[in-house]
Scaffold this active site. Structure first.
Site, PDB file in Angstrom:
ATOM      1  N   GLU A  16       0.834  -1.208   0.000  1.00  0.00           N
ATOM      2  CA  GLU A  16       0.000   0.000   0.000  1.00  0.00           C
ATOM      3  C   GLU A  16       0.866   1.255   0.000  1.00  0.00           C
ATOM      4  O   GLU A  16       1.870   1.331   0.704  1.00  0.00           O
ATOM      5  CB  GLU A  16      -0.912   0.025   1.234  1.00  0.00           C
ATOM      6  N   GLN A 214       5.966   6.394  16.863  1.00  0.00           N
ATOM      7  CA  GLN A 214       4.897   5.947  15.972  1.00  0.00           C
ATOM      8  C   GLN A 214       3.963   4.951  16.661  1.00  0.00           C
ATOM      9  O   GLN A 214       2.800   4.802  16.261  1.00  0.00           O
ATOM     10  CB  GLN A 214       5.538   5.299  14.737  1.00  0.00           C
TER      11      GLN A 214
END
Length: 283
Positions: A16, A214
């Site tokens: 992706e 993250q």
């Protein structure tokens, strides 16, 4: 079409990417795709902003993947971005004429600048409604999303899988999971969906952690849980993003190896537009 790849016995491999921010030169993503194409994935998916904010770039990137990289492009499409059936039909026509015949049908999250009233009064309420109208217009290969750890808005696993079954019954050809870090969670989910009579391919979505900061964002946005051993190792190296990246790449590779041994239909890598990480894992 992507669904033709599922006729072979081997698993599919896909990646992706997402359009760059409006202020960023779009050529950056083309450079990334030129690197990714060397991995020869079965398809590359390109995201679509929940409110249609990246629609033009999404369309251009999908066309580049399909016609320049000669790899199947999977174009994300959200309910929120489709104002009505005519708007959807025009979008589908543009995609189809451009040679892109694969769509990932999604409800989409509420954009931060959209009111609750406008969000709740959208023309297409659910991804399954979008699937119905896509099928009425063109013969696209349609993908759907699924949640091994239950959709955050579902009451429970049973309701979540019931909703997934509705999407599949309306024409979804395959589904891809939200990212997860515990393969046992995926195995239990797969067993449950098969019991419910959902027989379409289920692709495992994996995303390496590239920095310690993250982690909180990943967990809060996706609702996923980190496998205990992995979480402990990440904590150990929290002061070095380089070590975090190396650790995570190796963890994702091991995840992938175990999933392949288990006979998974395919691996879908959420690359965060980092071709070097995709290469390190897929090579």
């Amino acid at each position: 079409m992507i669904k033709e790849h599922f006729h072979s016995r081997r698993p599919t491999y896909s990646i992706e990417v997402f359009p760059p921010k409006p202020e960023t030169d779009i050529s950056v993503i083309y450079d990334t795709l030129d690197e990714v194409r060397s991995l020869q994935p079965d398809f590359i998916s390109v995201t679509y902003g929940a409110g249609g904010s990246t629609s033009q770039n999404t369309f251009a990137i999908a066309n580049y993947i399909q016609n320049q990289c000669h790899i199947e492009a999977l174009c994300h499409l959200t309910c929120i971005a489709m104002k009505d059936e005519l708007y959807l039909k025009n979008f589908l026509t543009s995609l189809y004429r451009g040679g892109v015949k694969n769509i990932l049908a999604l409800r989409g999250d509420k954009p931060v600048d959209m009111s609750e009233e406008k969000f709740n009064s959208r023309f297409y309420q659910h991804a399954s409604d979008l699937v119905t109208d896509i099928k009425k217009n063109y013969d696209f290969c349609i993908g759907g999303a699924c949640y091994p750890e239950v959709h955050p808005e579902a009451a429970d696993r049973k309701e979540d899988i019931k909703n997934l079954k509705i999407k599949v019954d309306r024409g979804v050809d395959f589904v891809t999971t939200q990212l997860f870090y515990d393969n046992e969670v995926f195995y239990r989910f797969l067993e449950d969906v098969r019991k419910e009579g959902i027989e379409v391919p289920v692709l495992a979505g994996l995303m390496p952690v590239t920095s310690y900061k993250q982690i909180d964002r990943i967990v809060s946005l996706s609702g996923t849980k980190l496998e205990k051993g992995f979480a402990s190792d990440l904590e150990k190296y929290k002061d070095s993003d380089e070590d975090i990246k190396k650790l995570s790449i190796e963890y994702t590779r091991k995840q992938m190896e175990e999933l392949l041994k288990h006979g998974v239909n395919g691996i879908h890598l959420y690359s965060m537009n980092k071709a070097e990480i995709a290469k390190a894992i897929f090579d």
